[in-house]
Design a protein around this motif. Sequence first.
Motif, short mmCIF file in Angstrom:
data_model
loop_
_atom_site.label_atom_id
_atom_site.label_comp_id
_atom_site.label_asym_id
_atom_site.label_seq_id
_atom_site.Cartn_x
_atom_site.Cartn_y
_atom_site.Cartn_z
N LEU A 60 0.88 -1.18 0.00
CA LEU A 60 0.00 0.00 0.00
C LEU A 60 0.91 1.23 0.00
CD1 LEU A 60 -2.71 1.51 0.27
CD2 LEU A 60 -2.50 1.27 2.76
N LEU A 61 0.96 1.91 -1.13
CA LEU A 61 1.83 3.09 -1.28
C LEU A 61 0.98 4.34 -1.07
CD1 LEU A 61 4.21 4.86 -2.14
CD2 LEU A 61 3.86 4.10 -4.50
N ILE A 62 1.31 5.09 -0.03
CA ILE A 62 0.56 6.31 0.28
C ILE A 62 1.44 7.52 -0.04
CG2 ILE A 62 -0.60 7.63 2.11
CD1 ILE A 62 -1.14 4.97 3.55
N SER A 63 0.91 8.46 -0.79
CA SER A 63 1.72 9.63 -1.15
C SER A 63 0.87 10.89 -1.15
CB SER A 63 2.38 9.42 -2.51
OG SER A 63 1.41 9.28 -3.53
N GLN A 64 1.57 12.03 -1.28
CA GLN A 64 0.93 13.34 -1.29
C GLN A 64 1.34 14.00 -2.60
OE1 GLN A 64 0.12 16.34 -1.37
NE2 GLN A 64 -0.21 17.35 0.59
N PRO A 65 0.42 14.27 -3.50
CA PRO A 65 0.80 14.80 -4.82
C PRO A 65 1.58 16.11 -4.77
CG PRO A 65 -1.47 14.01 -4.84
CD PRO A 65 -1.02 13.97 -3.41
N LYS A 66 1.49 16.86 -3.68
CA LYS A 66 2.22 18.13 -3.58
C LYS A 66 3.58 17.97 -2.90
CE LYS A 66 -1.64 21.30 -3.90
NZ LYS A 66 -2.28 22.49 -3.35
N ASP A 67 3.99 16.75 -2.66
CA ASP A 67 5.28 16.46 -2.01
C ASP A 67 6.42 17.04 -2.85
OD1 ASP A 67 7.57 15.16 -0.96
OD2 ASP A 67 6.45 13.32 -0.55
N LEU A 68 7.30 17.84 -2.23
CA LEU A 68 8.45 18.42 -2.94
C LEU A 68 9.74 17.62 -2.73
CD1 LEU A 68 7.88 22.25 -2.23
CD2 LEU A 68 7.10 20.88 -4.18
N VAL A 69 9.70 16.58 -1.89
CA VAL A 69 10.89 15.73 -1.70
C VAL A 69 10.76 14.52 -2.61
CG1 VAL A 69 12.29 14.44 -0.06
CG2 VAL A 69 11.11 16.53 0.69
N ALA B 232 5.44 13.74 -7.24
CA ALA B 232 4.43 12.84 -7.80
C ALA B 232 5.00 11.98 -8.92
CB ALA B 232 3.24 13.66 -8.30
N ASP B 233 5.88 12.56 -9.75
CA ASP B 233 6.39 11.76 -10.87
C ASP B 233 7.37 10.69 -10.39
OD1 ASP B 233 8.16 13.79 -10.32
OD2 ASP B 233 8.56 14.33 -12.40
N THR B 234 8.12 10.99 -9.33
CA THR B 234 9.01 9.99 -8.74
C THR B 234 8.20 8.84 -8.13
OG1 THR B 234 10.70 11.64 -8.29
CG2 THR B 234 10.77 9.64 -6.97
N ILE B 235 7.14 9.19 -7.42
CA ILE B 235 6.28 8.16 -6.81
C ILE B 235 5.66 7.29 -7.91
CG2 ILE B 235 4.12 7.80 -5.53
CD1 ILE B 235 6.33 8.69 -3.66
N GLU B 236 5.22 7.93 -9.00
CA GLU B 236 4.60 7.17 -10.08
C GLU B 236 5.60 6.21 -10.73
OE1 GLU B 236 1.34 6.76 -10.77
OE2 GLU B 236 1.29 7.90 -8.90
N ARG B 237 6.86 6.67 -10.84
CA ARG B 237 7.88 5.79 -11.43
C ARG B 237 8.05 4.53 -10.56
NH1 ARG B 237 12.26 9.16 -11.45
NH2 ARG B 237 11.02 10.42 -12.85
N THR B 238 8.08 4.71 -9.25
CA THR B 238 8.16 3.55 -8.36
C THR B 238 6.93 2.67 -8.52
OG1 THR B 238 9.66 4.42 -6.67
CG2 THR B 238 7.98 2.87 -5.91
#
Lengths: 397, 397
Positions: free
Chosen positions: B337-346, B349-355
């Motif tokens: 279960l991958l939880i993320s915040q689209p406004k994350d600057l660290v 969103a594109d890095t999370i999507e790549r993972t």
Amino acid sequence: MKHWIAGAAGVVGLMMTGMITTGMAQSQELIVEKKVFELPSYTTQSGRTLKNVKVGWESYGTLNADKSNAILICHFFSGNSHAAGKYAAADAAPGYWDAIVGPGKAIDTNKYFVLSSDTLVNLNTGDPKTTTTGPASIDPDTGKPYALDFPIVTVGDFVNVQKALVESLGIRKLVLVAGPSMGALQTYEWAASYPEMVAKAMPVIGAAEADAQLIAWLDVWAAPILVDQNWNNGNYYGKTPPNAGLAKALAVVTLQANHGDWTNGTFGRRPAKESDAPAKALANKFQVQSILDNAGEARAKVSDANHFLYLVKANQLYAAGGISLADAASKIKAPVLLISQPKDLVFTADTIERTAETLKKGGVNLTQAFIQGTRGHLDGVISMKQAEGPIRAFLEK
Amino acid sequence: MKHWIAGAAGVVGLMMTGMITTGMAQSQELIVEKKVFELPSYTTQSGRTLKNVKVGWESYGTLNADKSNAILICHFFSGNSHAAGKYAAADAAPGYWDAIVGPGKAIDTNKYFVLSSDTLVNLNTGDPKTTTTGPASIDPDTGKPYALDFPIVTVGDFVNVQKALVESLGIRKLVLVAGPSMGALQTYEWAASYPEMVAKAMPVIGAAEADAQLIAWLDVWAAPILVDQNWNNGNYYGKTPPNAGLAKALAVVTLQANHGDWTNGTFGRRPAKESDAPAKALANKFQVQSILDNAGEARAKVSDANHFLYLVKANQLYAAGGISLADAASKIKAPVLLISQPKDLVFTADTIERTAETLKKGGVNLTQAFIQGTRGHLDGVISMKQAEGPIRAFLEK
């Protein structure tokens, strides 16, 4: 109205030494000369009168008889007035906006007289083609560099010095004021403070006010200088300058001026040297680290740390017209073509939209155009050929 | 499958001293005790054998008889093992994920035995509730701090020490491994390196590999320490520590861990002091500058600069399982279960999507959930109550 401009990003490869001023060489014939404009006396917005204020400038094309064809280009944070052309045919690269400024180009120097000047506190004090006045300059009253005795200057001061230059040429109204990044800040400033002198304004990759987020990120840029003990509260002239801090500061600027599409696509996880694996020692680097550090170190050698800090301050203090974004919206009379890059990490898409919406709400005739690329912010410097259609249309209408 | 979680952001106000560990106090009864786990000998992935490796840890709930109800929480870059509960009822705030860990909460301590440990090279060396081993620790062989003689350690080493702790308790399989940011990195690492021990994995605001962009930004975090002459190549123990650099480094972390919606909405362009207008002197600040600087300075007093640099290195070297993102995708067997915040600057969103895309392509059973808020990255620490539905569903299925 919004233009979406299709097309591939400008690919600049690894010409990182020339860094953010690196443009795409094109066949062109513009040979330019650097000139110096001097004001015997200039009083800053903060009320200090400086003697012998000098800035470099250059121009392309010919001023017509009634002086009605002048366009002013304002430069970005780490740039100077070399917007187009070459000093000599053998120069490695032309000025940064050469793709859109020149004979027959979007800003056509067969038609317009285009000029650009170095700002006060320009970063490039070690570049013989830059002339500026700032903390590294000799104070005529003491015979020593001003250092931190130099007054705080604003984007409004940059514009006021440019205005004196423009007026010295007999120009009473500009066809267009334009510029990328800090050049956009100067563009809005011109349009808000001297609306009678600006027929059209084209800010690129910049907002009309520094918000808290930009103010805070500019502190990140400045941090390595402030903690470098060689900075010594600005008193390093004739001593060891804080170049370690300045180099790291410039590396931060370069990184934020680009986008992850560029760093990831260009460098990946390659080590800087195959023989020095990053896992083997704290100092061993990945390629992306070494490229950015090397670029920062090269630039630091021809830059001044106090000028960097004064530029940061000018940008942090900035609101077009000196008060606020909302106030600027009520003052700007010129039609505005706002060009931005949605992947910009310095002036982010939401910041640009806040400027666009506020100006429109204030009655400004604003058109937006968008450029694309892997570089983010830097695309507003190096990938401007994409925008030539909207620029031509804006100038012609 | 993607869950979009509606709901307002957690508002944390200006509790910046507690900074990224500040959570929302809630009525709860969990009183926890900090314990210390010691390994007489630990051999790093780089091959160095360290003696007397100690890390702090804590637990919530009760381990059942067959030791089959254990959940491991891994902490973020500047955090420690205080994931939930309070040490005493009078504590100002509970552990950082208290909103989702506790009796009857999403990670229900009436049902699960939840544990968390401090990592190697933990930042908080001056915090009496943190126990870690790193450059600031005394080398038993010399009686002096290791400083840069401490070996480079990896996220894999953090996990291997945790594994020794988990096994010392007789636990052979974890119901769930979870954590935010660097805790997510440890989570993927666990799932890739010890797939037989991880039933489910819940990485939050983190990717399964450090890409070039993250590697470069981590250098921005480290830069102020490296140029602070008091850092002295790591040899500052018993001397003046590089706290000016460390404070600026921590200010950068805080800024990037937040989003412009927070800085702009909270601080705007207010000066730090009405009497000291930012335009009057180079050192005069806007409120956002002074809040970030003060937070950094407070945190620097209880942190260690070398530990900061070793953490940066561990994060830069990171690829789950030690090789690459694609390799991790082939090794991870646990549902994620991958939880993320689209406004994350660290972790953008594109890095999370790549993972997410790479893991799914490799056959991982991956579900995504998204949280919202004004804080960006930090919402994965302080706004996790939003995710309780997807977490309960993930644990129950």
